[in-house]
Write an enzyme that holds these catalytic residues in place. Sequence first.
Site, short mmCIF file in Angstrom:
data_model
loop_
_atom_site.label_atom_id
_atom_site.label_comp_id
_atom_site.label_asym_id
_atom_site.label_seq_id
_atom_site.Cartn_x
_atom_site.Cartn_y
_atom_site.Cartn_z
N LYS A 106 0.81 -1.22 0.00
CA LYS A 106 0.00 0.00 0.00
C LYS A 106 0.84 1.27 0.00
CE LYS A 106 -4.29 -1.92 1.32
NZ LYS A 106 -5.61 -1.78 1.89
N LYS A 162 -11.05 -4.05 -2.71
CA LYS A 162 -11.89 -2.85 -2.75
C LYS A 162 -11.15 -1.68 -3.36
CE LYS A 162 -12.98 -3.42 1.86
NZ LYS A 162 -13.28 -2.86 3.15
N LYS A 209 -5.37 -10.46 -5.65
CA LYS A 209 -6.59 -10.73 -4.88
C LYS A 209 -7.67 -9.73 -5.23
CE LYS A 209 -6.45 -7.99 -0.69
NZ LYS A 209 -7.49 -7.72 0.25
#
Length: 327
Positions: A111, A195, A192
Site C-alpha cells: 500500500k 476494494k 486478490k
Amino acid sequence: MNRVFSGVQPTGDIHIGNYLGAIRNFVKLQDEADCFFCVVDLHAVTVPQDPKILRQKTLEVATLYFAVGIDPQKSTVFVQSAVPAHAELAWMLQCITYFGELGRMTQFKDKSGGKENVSVGLFTYPTLMAADILLYQTDVVPVGQDQKQHLELSRDLAQRFNQRYGETFRVPEPFIGEIGAKVMALDDPAKKMSKSAGNPNNRIDLLDDARTVQKKIARAVTDSGSEVRYAPEDKPGIANLMSIYSSLSGETMVQIEERYQGKGYGNFKGDLTELLNAELGGIQSRYQELQESGKVLQFLEEGAARALAVAERTLNVVKERMGFKYF
Ligand code: ATP
Ligand code: LTN
C-alpha cells in the site's frame, strides 16, 4: 464460550471476497461463540478519506453485517471510533512494537510502494489491529488469508506484553476458511479481489444488481481452452470462478467438473451468475428493509455500549500493569 472478534474497513464497496473470505464465517460463528464485529473506521483514515463518505460507508458496512445475517441480539456489532479504548491501547502497544516488524508487513509494502507522503498511521496499522483484537480477550479471529501476517503480529504482541508486564492478554488464533479465503480478481487472477483496486470489474460487490453481476462474470478472464477443470496453476481464471461457485453451492471441485463436462465456459458462467444473483438478491432485500427500518444506528449504539464495557475491563488491567493507575 469462545470469544470471536473481527473487523472490516469502511472503504470502497464490500465485495464477494470480503463476504466469502470473512463475513460469511462471522454469521456461522455467532451461534457457537461470543462474537464482536467491528467497522474499523480508525483503520480507514490511514489513507485520506472524505468525512461524509466515511460516515456513509461506515453505516453501509454495518447495515451489510446485519443484512448477511449477523443478529444484533446474538453478536455485538459496533463502530471502532465509538470505543476510545482502541486508540488508547494502540498507543501502548506501539511502544512494544518494533520498527523492523512493521517494516516487514507485506500489506504496508503493497500500500505504500511508490507513494509519497505515506502516513505514520498506515505503518502502525497492524498495531491498531492488535489492539482491537486483544482488548476483547479474543480466542478466534475469522479473516481472509491476506490478514495472516497481521494476526501473527497480534499474537507476538500479546505474548511480549504478557512476558514484560505479567499475564494480561489472551493469545488469539486466526480462523481462515478453506474455500473462499483468497478470492482472486476477476480481471487478473494473479491478484486478490480488492476494494481499492481501480477497475471495478476486478470484483463483484454485494450491492451489485443482477445485470452488473452478469456483465462482470461474462467479462471475467478465463483461460485458453474451454474445459471446466480445476487447475490453479494452468487455469487460474477458471479455478478462481470455480472456487466462488463451490463456496456458494457447497459442491466440490470434482462435482463441478463432472457437471460441466463437455459443456464449456459459457454454460458454467451462466450458472455461476445465477448462483451469485440468488445469494446477493437475498442480502440486498434485507439491506433495503434495514435501511427503511432506521434501526441500524440504534443497534450500533447498543453494540458500542456492550463493547465499551468489555474493552474498559482489559484497558484497566493494562493501565495497572504499566504503572498508569492512580485513583
Ligand atoms: P483492500 O483490498 O482495499 O485492502 P479489502 O478488500 O482487503 O480492502 P478489508 O476491509 O481490508 O477489505 O477486509 C475485510 C475482510 O475481508 C478481511 O478479513 C480480509 O482478509 C477479507 N478479504 C479481503 N479481500 C479478500 C479476498 N480477495 N478474498 C478473501 N478474503 C478477503
Ligand atoms: N486489517 C483488517 C481489518 C481489521 C481487522 C481487525 C480484522 C482491523 N482490525 C481486527 C480482524 C480483527 C483488514 O481486513 N484489512
